[in-house]
Write an enzyme that holds these catalytic residues in place. Structure first.
Site, PDB file in Angstrom:
ATOM      1  N   THR A 184      37.866  14.704  18.096  1.00 53.86           N
ATOM      2  CA  THR A 184      37.692  15.346  16.800  1.00 53.86           C
ATOM      3  C   THR A 184      38.965  16.043  16.349  1.00 53.86           C
ATOM      4  O   THR A 184      39.765  16.444  17.176  1.00 53.86           O
ATOM      5  CB  THR A 184      36.547  16.365  16.967  1.00 53.86           C
ATOM      6  N   GLY A 214      26.782  15.493  15.654  1.00 48.27           N
ATOM      7  CA  GLY A 214      27.233  16.557  16.557  1.00 48.27           C
ATOM      8  C   GLY A 214      27.426  17.879  15.837  1.00 48.27           C
ATOM      9  O   GLY A 214      26.853  18.121  14.771  1.00 48.27           O
ATOM     10  N   ASP A 215      28.240  18.728  16.427  1.00 45.78           N
ATOM     11  CA  ASP A 215      28.445  20.080  15.887  1.00 45.78           C
ATOM     12  C   ASP A 215      29.423  20.113  14.710  1.00 45.78           C
ATOM     13  O   ASP A 215      29.388  21.048  13.904  1.00 45.78           O
ATOM     14  CB  ASP A 215      28.999  20.999  16.991  1.00 45.78           C
TER      15      ASP A 215
HETATM   16  N1  ASP Z   1      32.247  17.699  18.764  1.00 45.94           N
HETATM   17  C1  ASP Z   1      32.263  16.309  18.416  1.00 45.94           C
HETATM   18  C2  ASP Z   1      30.860  15.748  18.467  1.00 45.94           C
HETATM   19  O1  ASP Z   1      30.100  16.128  19.335  1.00 45.94           O
HETATM   20  C3  ASP Z   1      33.114  15.488  19.309  1.00 45.94           C
HETATM   21  C4  ASP Z   1      34.500  15.978  19.521  1.00 45.94           C
HETATM   22  O2  ASP Z   1      34.772  17.174  19.417  1.00 45.94           O
HETATM   23  O3  ASP Z   1      35.349  15.132  19.801  1.00 45.94           O
HETATM   24  O4  ASP Z   1      30.545  14.901  17.671  1.00 45.94           O
END
Ligand code: ASP
Length: 317
Positions: A184, A214-215
Protein backbone atom coordinates in the site's frame (compact mmCIF):
# COMPACT_ATOMS: atom_id res chain seq x y z
CA UNK A 1 10.68 21.82 13.91
CA UNK A 2 9.28 22.26 10.42
CA UNK A 3 6.83 24.86 9.14
CA UNK A 4 5.74 22.39 6.52
CA UNK A 5 6.53 18.76 5.96
CA UNK A 6 5.52 15.62 4.09
CA UNK A 7 6.03 11.92 4.85
CA UNK A 8 5.16 8.96 2.64
CA UNK A 9 5.13 5.17 2.74
CA UNK A 10 5.11 2.52 0.05
CA UNK A 11 4.15 -0.44 2.20
CA UNK A 12 5.61 -2.43 5.08
CA UNK A 13 6.47 -6.08 5.62
CA UNK A 14 9.28 -8.60 5.47
CA UNK A 15 11.44 -6.38 3.33
CA UNK A 16 14.97 -7.75 3.59
CA UNK A 17 18.19 -6.45 2.13
CA UNK A 18 18.95 -10.01 1.05
CA UNK A 19 15.84 -10.06 -1.20
CA UNK A 20 16.85 -6.85 -2.96
CA UNK A 21 19.08 -6.13 -5.91
CA UNK A 22 20.92 -2.82 -6.19
CA UNK A 23 18.83 -1.89 -9.23
CA UNK A 24 15.54 -2.65 -7.54
CA UNK A 25 16.54 -0.77 -4.41
CA UNK A 26 17.44 2.23 -6.54
CA UNK A 27 14.12 2.03 -8.40
CA UNK A 28 12.22 2.07 -5.09
CA UNK A 29 14.32 4.88 -3.66
CA UNK A 30 13.92 6.99 -6.80
CA UNK A 31 10.15 6.45 -6.82
CA UNK A 32 9.86 7.45 -3.17
CA UNK A 33 11.99 10.56 -3.76
CA UNK A 34 9.89 11.54 -6.75
CA UNK A 35 6.68 11.23 -4.71
CA UNK A 36 8.16 13.30 -1.87
CA UNK A 37 9.20 16.03 -4.32
CA UNK A 38 5.74 16.00 -5.95
CA UNK A 39 4.09 16.74 -2.59
CA UNK A 40 6.80 18.99 -1.16
CA UNK A 41 6.87 21.29 -4.20
CA UNK A 42 3.21 22.13 -3.57
CA UNK A 43 3.74 22.75 0.15
CA UNK A 44 6.66 25.05 -0.65
CA UNK A 45 4.35 27.15 -2.84
CA UNK A 46 1.86 27.45 0.02
CA UNK A 47 -0.58 24.94 -1.47
CA UNK A 48 -2.67 22.85 0.97
CA UNK A 49 -1.65 19.64 2.70
CA UNK A 50 -4.66 17.92 1.06
CA UNK A 51 -3.29 18.71 -2.40
CA UNK A 52 0.20 17.67 -1.32
CA UNK A 53 -0.83 14.22 -0.05
CA UNK A 54 -2.94 13.71 -3.17
CA UNK A 55 0.03 14.58 -5.41
CA UNK A 56 2.41 12.27 -3.53
CA UNK A 57 -0.02 9.34 -3.55
CA UNK A 58 -0.81 9.90 -7.24
CA UNK A 59 2.90 9.66 -8.00
CA UNK A 60 3.15 6.35 -6.09
CA UNK A 61 -0.02 5.01 -7.75
CA UNK A 62 1.55 5.72 -11.14
CA UNK A 63 4.66 3.68 -10.24
CA UNK A 64 4.30 0.01 -11.12
CA UNK A 65 6.46 -1.09 -8.16
CA UNK A 66 3.78 -0.35 -5.59
CA UNK A 67 0.51 -2.14 -4.91
CA UNK A 68 -1.75 0.82 -5.69
CA UNK A 69 -3.12 2.15 -8.97
CA UNK A 70 -0.87 0.78 -11.75
CA UNK A 71 0.75 -2.42 -10.47
CA UNK A 72 -2.07 -3.33 -8.07
CA UNK A 73 -2.36 -6.98 -7.04
CA UNK A 74 -4.85 -9.39 -8.60
CA UNK A 75 -8.05 -10.52 -6.86
CA UNK A 76 -9.28 -14.15 -7.00
CA UNK A 77 -11.31 -13.50 -10.15
CA UNK A 78 -8.31 -12.03 -11.96
CA UNK A 79 -9.48 -8.43 -11.59
CA UNK A 80 -7.58 -5.58 -9.96
CA UNK A 81 -9.78 -3.88 -7.39
CA UNK A 82 -8.46 -0.86 -5.56
CA UNK A 83 -9.26 1.07 -2.37
CA UNK A 84 -8.28 4.62 -1.41
CA UNK A 85 -9.09 7.41 1.03
CA UNK A 86 -8.17 10.99 1.86
CA UNK A 87 -8.92 13.22 4.86
CA UNK A 88 -8.58 16.94 5.53
CA UNK A 89 -7.55 17.66 9.14
CA UNK A 90 -8.82 21.24 9.06
CA UNK A 91 -12.43 20.48 8.14
CA UNK A 92 -12.64 16.77 9.06
CA UNK A 93 -13.98 16.20 5.55
CA UNK A 94 -13.09 12.81 4.09
CA UNK A 95 -13.56 10.79 0.91
CA UNK A 96 -13.02 7.11 0.16
CA UNK A 97 -13.59 4.49 -2.50
CA UNK A 98 -13.47 0.72 -2.24
CA UNK A 99 -13.30 -2.12 -4.75
CA UNK A 100 -12.98 0.16 -7.77
CA UNK A 101 -11.67 -1.05 -11.12
CA UNK A 102 -10.03 0.78 -14.02
CA UNK A 103 -9.63 4.07 -12.14
CA UNK A 104 -6.17 5.41 -12.99
CA UNK A 105 -5.73 7.19 -9.67
CA UNK A 106 -8.10 5.98 -6.95
CA UNK A 107 -6.91 8.79 -4.63
CA UNK A 108 -8.22 11.34 -7.15
CA UNK A 109 -11.60 9.62 -7.01
CA UNK A 110 -11.54 9.61 -3.19
CA UNK A 111 -10.79 13.34 -3.34
CA UNK A 112 -13.75 13.85 -5.70
CA UNK A 113 -15.99 11.94 -3.27
CA UNK A 114 -14.82 14.33 -0.52
CA UNK A 115 -15.18 17.53 -2.51
CA UNK A 116 -17.94 16.82 -5.06
CA UNK A 117 -20.40 14.48 -3.33
CA UNK A 118 -22.38 14.49 -0.13
CA UNK A 119 -20.90 11.13 0.84
CA UNK A 120 -17.79 9.76 2.45
CA UNK A 121 -17.42 6.32 0.83
CA UNK A 122 -18.49 4.97 -2.55
CA UNK A 123 -18.05 1.37 -3.63
CA UNK A 124 -17.55 -0.68 -6.80
CA UNK A 125 -19.68 0.06 -9.84
CA UNK A 126 -21.38 3.03 -8.17
CA UNK A 127 -18.01 4.60 -7.49
CA UNK A 128 -17.07 3.97 -11.13
CA UNK A 129 -20.26 5.66 -12.36
CA UNK A 130 -19.52 8.62 -10.09
CA UNK A 131 -15.98 8.74 -11.51
CA UNK A 132 -17.35 9.02 -15.04
CA UNK A 133 -19.68 11.83 -13.95
CA UNK A 134 -16.64 13.71 -12.60
CA UNK A 135 -14.41 13.07 -15.61
CA UNK A 136 -11.97 11.08 -13.48
CA UNK A 137 -9.38 9.34 -15.66
CA UNK A 138 -9.95 5.64 -16.39
CA UNK A 139 -7.62 3.10 -17.99
CA UNK A 140 -8.07 -0.31 -19.62
CA UNK A 141 -7.04 -3.45 -17.70
CA UNK A 142 -3.67 -3.71 -19.41
CA UNK A 143 -2.55 -0.37 -17.95
CA UNK A 144 -2.71 -1.89 -14.44
CA UNK A 145 -1.07 -5.19 -15.42
CA UNK A 146 2.36 -6.17 -14.14
CA UNK A 147 3.84 -9.59 -14.71
CA UNK A 148 5.22 -9.98 -11.18
CA UNK A 149 1.80 -9.34 -9.62
CA UNK A 150 0.26 -11.71 -12.13
CA UNK A 151 2.78 -14.42 -11.27
CA UNK A 152 2.09 -13.91 -7.56
CA UNK A 153 -1.60 -14.39 -8.18
CA UNK A 154 -1.04 -17.46 -10.39
CA UNK A 155 0.68 -19.15 -7.45
CA UNK A 156 -2.41 -18.63 -5.29
CA UNK A 157 -5.15 -18.93 -7.89
CA UNK A 158 -7.71 -21.60 -7.00
CA UNK A 159 -6.61 -21.74 -3.35
CA UNK A 160 -8.28 -20.16 -0.35
CA UNK A 161 -5.11 -18.26 0.36
CA UNK A 162 -5.06 -14.48 0.12
CA UNK A 163 -1.71 -12.79 0.45
CA UNK A 164 -0.77 -9.32 1.53
CA UNK A 165 2.36 -8.77 -0.37
CA UNK A 166 4.82 -6.56 -2.08
CA UNK A 167 6.62 -7.94 -5.04
CA UNK A 168 8.66 -11.02 -4.29
CA UNK A 169 7.89 -14.62 -5.07
CA UNK A 170 5.42 -16.28 -2.75
CA UNK A 171 6.19 -19.81 -3.86
CA UNK A 172 8.71 -20.74 -1.18
CA UNK A 173 6.65 -19.49 1.73
CA UNK A 174 4.77 -21.87 4.01
CA UNK A 175 1.00 -22.09 3.46
CA UNK A 176 -0.83 -19.48 5.46
CA UNK A 177 1.95 -17.00 5.24
CA UNK A 178 2.35 -16.58 1.55
CA UNK A 179 4.65 -13.65 1.90
CA UNK A 180 4.47 -10.82 4.34
CA UNK A 181 4.84 -7.65 2.37
CA UNK A 182 2.31 -4.91 2.24
CA UNK A 183 2.53 -2.66 -0.78
CA UNK A 184 0.00 0.00 0.00
CA UNK A 185 1.02 3.64 -0.42
CA UNK A 186 0.22 6.69 1.67
CA UNK A 187 1.15 10.25 2.56
CA UNK A 188 0.69 12.72 5.43
CA UNK A 189 1.52 16.41 5.32
CA UNK A 190 1.52 19.71 7.22
CA UNK A 191 1.16 22.89 5.15
CA UNK A 192 2.24 26.50 5.73
CA UNK A 193 -1.19 27.34 7.13
CA UNK A 194 -0.84 24.74 9.87
CA UNK A 195 -3.33 22.30 8.31
CA UNK A 196 -2.65 18.58 8.12
CA UNK A 197 -3.99 15.82 5.84
CA UNK A 198 -3.60 12.12 5.11
CA UNK A 199 -4.21 9.81 2.14
CA UNK A 200 -3.82 6.06 1.52
CA UNK A 201 -4.24 3.90 -1.60
CA UNK A 202 -3.96 0.15 -2.22
CA UNK A 203 -4.75 -2.82 -4.41
CA UNK A 204 -5.34 -4.79 -1.19
CA UNK A 205 -4.52 -8.50 -1.02
CA UNK A 206 -3.49 -10.89 -3.78
CA UNK A 207 -6.27 -13.44 -4.49
CA UNK A 208 -8.76 -11.56 -2.29
CA UNK A 209 -12.37 -12.77 -2.60
CA UNK A 210 -15.91 -11.79 -1.82
CA UNK A 211 -15.34 -8.08 -2.21
CA UNK A 212 -12.79 -8.05 0.61
CA UNK A 213 -11.89 -4.51 1.67
CA UNK A 214 -9.00 -3.71 4.02
CA UNK A 215 -8.27 -0.79 6.31
CA UNK A 216 -6.90 1.61 3.67
CA UNK A 217 -10.21 3.21 2.60
CA UNK A 218 -11.72 3.15 6.09
CA UNK A 219 -11.56 6.52 7.80
CA UNK A 220 -10.20 5.98 11.31
CA UNK A 221 -8.60 2.63 10.45
CA UNK A 222 -6.11 3.17 7.61
CA UNK A 223 -6.40 6.95 7.33
CA UNK A 224 -7.24 9.80 9.69
CA UNK A 225 -6.50 13.53 9.97
CA UNK A 226 -7.49 16.12 12.56
CA UNK A 227 -5.64 19.43 13.07
CA UNK A 228 -6.10 19.05 16.84
CA UNK A 229 -4.07 15.84 16.90
CA UNK A 230 -2.45 14.15 13.91
CA UNK A 231 -2.63 12.92 10.34
CA UNK A 232 -1.96 9.18 9.95
CA UNK A 233 -1.65 6.77 7.01
CA UNK A 234 -1.26 3.06 7.75
CA UNK A 235 0.04 0.01 5.92
CA UNK A 236 -0.08 -3.61 6.99
CA UNK A 237 -2.44 -6.50 7.49
CA UNK A 238 -5.76 -4.70 7.07
CA UNK A 239 -7.98 -6.86 9.25
CA UNK A 240 -6.21 -6.20 12.59
CA UNK A 241 -5.82 -2.54 11.58
CA UNK A 242 -9.59 -2.29 11.19
CA UNK A 243 -10.23 -4.05 14.50
CA UNK A 244 -7.82 -1.73 16.30
CA UNK A 245 -9.33 1.41 14.68
CA UNK A 246 -5.66 2.15 14.27
CA UNK A 247 -5.31 5.66 12.87
CA UNK A 248 -8.03 7.11 15.10
CA UNK A 249 -6.55 5.40 18.13
CA UNK A 250 -3.35 7.41 17.67
CA UNK A 251 -5.46 10.57 17.54
CA UNK A 252 -7.38 9.53 20.67
CA UNK A 253 -4.21 8.85 22.64
CA UNK A 254 -3.02 12.35 21.75
CA UNK A 255 -6.36 14.07 22.37
CA UNK A 256 -7.51 12.33 25.53
CA UNK A 257 -4.23 11.25 27.11
CA UNK A 258 -2.04 14.14 26.02
CA UNK A 259 0.59 11.85 24.47
CA UNK A 260 2.99 13.15 21.82
CA UNK A 261 2.66 11.97 18.21
CA UNK A 262 5.64 9.70 18.62
CA UNK A 263 4.47 8.20 21.92
CA UNK A 264 0.97 7.55 20.60
CA UNK A 265 2.18 5.94 17.38
CA UNK A 266 4.68 3.83 19.29
CA UNK A 267 2.02 2.41 21.63
CA UNK A 268 -0.37 1.61 18.79
CA UNK A 269 2.24 -0.01 16.52
CA UNK A 270 4.41 -1.82 19.05
CA UNK A 271 1.83 -2.74 21.66
CA UNK A 272 -1.81 -2.60 20.59
CA UNK A 273 -1.35 -3.92 17.05
CA UNK A 274 1.18 -6.57 17.97
CA UNK A 275 -1.20 -8.01 20.59
CA UNK A 276 -3.64 -8.85 17.79
CA UNK A 277 -0.98 -9.91 15.24
CA UNK A 278 -1.26 -6.63 13.39
CA UNK A 279 1.91 -6.53 11.36
CA UNK A 280 2.75 -3.28 9.59
CA UNK A 281 3.34 0.36 10.30
CA UNK A 282 2.26 3.96 9.83
CA UNK A 283 3.45 7.47 9.10
CA UNK A 284 2.20 10.52 11.00
CA UNK A 285 2.51 14.30 11.32
CA UNK A 286 1.02 16.77 13.77
CA UNK A 287 0.21 20.47 13.41
CA UNK A 288 3.41 21.42 15.27
CA UNK A 289 5.59 19.86 12.57
CA UNK A 290 6.49 16.63 14.34
CA UNK A 291 6.77 13.67 12.01
CA UNK A 292 7.19 9.95 12.70
CA UNK A 293 7.44 6.73 10.67
CA UNK A 294 7.01 3.65 12.88
CA UNK A 295 6.60 -0.05 11.99
CA UNK A 296 6.76 -3.45 13.67
CA UNK A 297 7.71 -5.37 10.51
CA UNK A 298 11.16 -5.96 9.01
CA UNK A 299 10.92 -2.93 6.81
CA UNK A 300 8.74 -0.16 5.44
CA UNK A 301 9.32 1.82 2.27
CA UNK A 302 9.25 5.34 3.63
CA UNK A 303 10.50 8.89 3.37
CA UNK A 304 10.10 12.41 4.68
CA UNK A 305 10.99 15.88 3.44
CA UNK A 306 10.72 18.75 5.89
CA UNK A 307 11.22 22.52 5.68
CA UNK A 308 13.83 22.31 8.48
CA UNK A 309 16.08 20.37 6.08
CA UNK A 310 15.38 16.79 7.14
CA UNK A 311 15.20 14.71 4.01
CA UNK A 312 15.35 10.93 4.14
CA UNK A 313 14.25 7.87 2.24
CA UNK A 314 14.69 4.44 3.82
CA UNK A 315 13.51 0.87 3.47
CA UNK A 316 14.90 -1.38 6.21
CA UNK A 317 14.74 -1.31 10.00
N1 ASP B 1 -3.56 -2.49 4.49
C1 ASP B 1 -3.75 -2.99 3.16
C2 ASP B 1 -4.92 -3.95 3.13
O1 ASP B 1 -5.11 -4.69 4.07
C3 ASP B 1 -2.57 -3.71 2.62
C4 ASP B 1 -1.27 -3.00 2.72
O2 ASP B 1 -1.08 -2.15 3.59
O3 ASP B 1 -0.41 -3.29 1.89
O4 ASP B 1 -5.62 -3.97 2.15
Amino acid sequence: MSDFTIAIHGGAGTILRSDMTADLEKAYTDALEQALIAGYALLEKGISSVDAVKAAVTSLEDCILFNAGRGSVFAADGSQEMDASIMDGETLMAGAVSAVRNIKNPVELAYAVMTKSQHVMLNGQGAYDFALSQAIKTEKDDYFFSSFRYDQWKQLQGTDEAALDHNVSVKDMPAGQADKKFGTVGAVALDKNGNIAAATSTGGMTNKKWGRVGDSPIIGAGTYANNRTCAISCTGHGEPFIRAVTAYDVSCLMEYKGLSLHEAMHIVVHDKLLKIDGEGGMIGVDAKGNVAMIFNSEGMYRGMKCSDGRNEVSIYK
